[in-house]
Design an enzyme around this catalytic site. Structure first.
Site, PDB file in Angstrom:
ATOM      1  N   ILE A 135       0.612  -1.253  -0.053  1.00  0.00           N
ATOM      2  CA  ILE A 135      -0.117   0.220  -0.084  1.00  0.00           C
ATOM      3  C   ILE A 135       0.892   1.271  -0.053  1.00  0.00           C
ATOM      4  O   ILE A 135       2.144   1.157   0.441  1.00  0.00           O
ATOM      5  CB  ILE A 135      -1.056  -0.209   1.196  1.00  0.00           C
ATOM      6  CG1 ILE A 135      -0.275   0.059   2.656  1.00  0.00           C
ATOM      7  CG2 ILE A 135      -2.010  -1.228   1.151  1.00  0.00           C
ATOM      8  CD1 ILE A 135      -1.031   0.051   3.676  1.00  0.00           C
ATOM      9  N   ASP A 136       0.351   2.406  -0.355  1.00  0.00           N
ATOM     10  CA  ASP A 136       1.149   3.400  -0.692  1.00  0.00           C
ATOM     11  C   ASP A 136       1.869   4.053   0.784  1.00  0.00           C
ATOM     12  O   ASP A 136       1.324   3.692   1.693  1.00  0.00           O
ATOM     13  CB  ASP A 136       0.326   4.718  -1.130  1.00  0.00           C
ATOM     14  CG  ASP A 136      -0.329   4.149  -2.600  1.00  0.00           C
ATOM     15  OD1 ASP A 136       0.444   3.382  -3.335  1.00  0.00           O
ATOM     16  OD2 ASP A 136      -1.132   4.941  -3.036  1.00  0.00           O
ATOM     17  N   LYS A 137       2.852   4.682   0.538  1.00  0.00           N
ATOM     18  CA  LYS A 137       3.531   5.157   1.777  1.00  0.00           C
ATOM     19  C   LYS A 137       2.568   6.013   2.727  1.00  0.00           C
ATOM     20  O   LYS A 137       2.643   5.863   3.973  1.00  0.00           O
ATOM     21  CB  LYS A 137       4.823   6.108   1.387  1.00  0.00           C
ATOM     22  CG  LYS A 137       5.505   6.871   2.675  1.00  0.00           C
ATOM     23  CD  LYS A 137       6.318   7.969   1.940  1.00  0.00           C
ATOM     24  CE  LYS A 137       6.972   8.731   3.046  1.00  0.00           C
ATOM     25  NZ  LYS A 137       8.065   9.684   2.639  1.00  0.00           N
TER      26      LYS A 137
END
Length: 302
Positions: A135-137
């Protein structure tokens, strides 16, 4: 391992910028080092980093032999929701990168996993042990971690067949009139800005997001989004596409954000899968992060 790329778009940008955007886990500085070492050719000729690529160019990259990196286990506090001999479910906080990349080998979720877990699968290479999906930062929430190769293969196959139950909670701009809907729109690189993704028919991949409205506020809608596919930035891109971008999204959101947020209000709340060894269906849920729940309380009071 060598890489060949045929440039099919008229991107008109420097080759170091283009390749850093096109290739996962390769920074611009690393690309520049390869160019200086004469490891990158365009149309069978050596070039410099300032070379402007164009449609029809053929890029050849000679990668040096991969050195086995000794990633350092770090005692970073992470919330392990569940763990057995095969899998673990962990909560990824905001502002944490999932796995190391060239030039950034520390303070990632993988560094924490190496410290807290006794084993991790090695199918995805030595800089992504245990990592099956990301998942994104600045997205919070749950991730599946494979502790064994058997588990990794099973979870990866479930992802490929779209049988993993992945549900996200997001606060989006504006009021969505429909109570539920399906966004079926292909996603690929944005030809005008290759650091971004967009809905496009060119060089794209099939992408489907299901959503339903949980609650409506003045100017905002709280939704649950279920991923059928798992493309880069999928929910963020799809919500922008239907003109309801995620609140706090600095890349795909509105320019003038009304709240001082550190990242988008997108949370991987639920993950469900068939256990690789027992065959039992397991499902896990997580609470919203404090900044998300606090903002909901504020706009509810308004």
């Amino acid at each position: 391992m060598d890489i060949e790329i045929n440039v099919e778009d008229d991107v008109n940008e420097r080759i170091d910028v283009y390749l850093a955007d096109e290739l996962d886990n390769f920074s611009r500085s690393y690309i520049q080092k390869l160019i200086k070492k004469n490891k990158i050719k365009v149309n069978n000729e050596l070039i410099k980093s300032k070379y402007i690529i164009s449609e029809g160019d053929k890029i050849y990259i000679e990668l040096p032999e991969e050195k086995k990196l000794e990633l350092i286990p770090e005692n970073i506090n992470i919330n392990i929701i569940y763990e057995d001999d095969d899998v673990a479910i962990v909560y990824k906080p905001r502002d944490m990168v999932v796995h190391p990349a060239p030039g950034n080998y520390n303070s990632t979720l993988v560094n924490a996993l190496l410290y807290h877990l006794d084993t991790l699968s090695n199918i995805n290479g030595n800089i992504r042990p245990g990592i099956v999906h990301r998942i994104d930062k600045d997205t919070t929430g749950l991730l599946m971690i494979a502790k064994t190769n058997l588990a990794h293969l099973s979870l990866a196959e479930q992802l490929k067949k779209h049988t993993i139950n992945r549900r996200y909670i997001a606060l989006v701009e504006g009021n969505i009139k429909e109570d539920k809907g399906i966004i079926n729109a292909p996603i690929g690189r944005n030809p005008k800005d290759r650091k971004k993704m967009c809905v496009t028919e060119e060089n794209s991949k099939h992408a489907v997001t299901h959503f339903k409205v949980i609650e409506r506020f003045k100017g905002y809608t709280l939704i649950e989004a279920k991923l059928e596919t798992g493309r880069t930035h999928q929910i963020r891109v799809h919500m922008k596409y239907i003109k309801h971008p995620v609140v706090g999204d600095k890349v795909y959101g509105i320019k003038k954000q009304k709240f001082n947020l550190e990242g988008q209000l997108l949370h991987a709340k639920t993950i469900g899968f068939i256990h690789p060894r027992s065959g039992e269906y397991l499902e896990f849920k997580s609470e919203l992060p404090k900044d998300f729940s606090n903002l909901l309380r504020i706009i509810r009071n308004k």
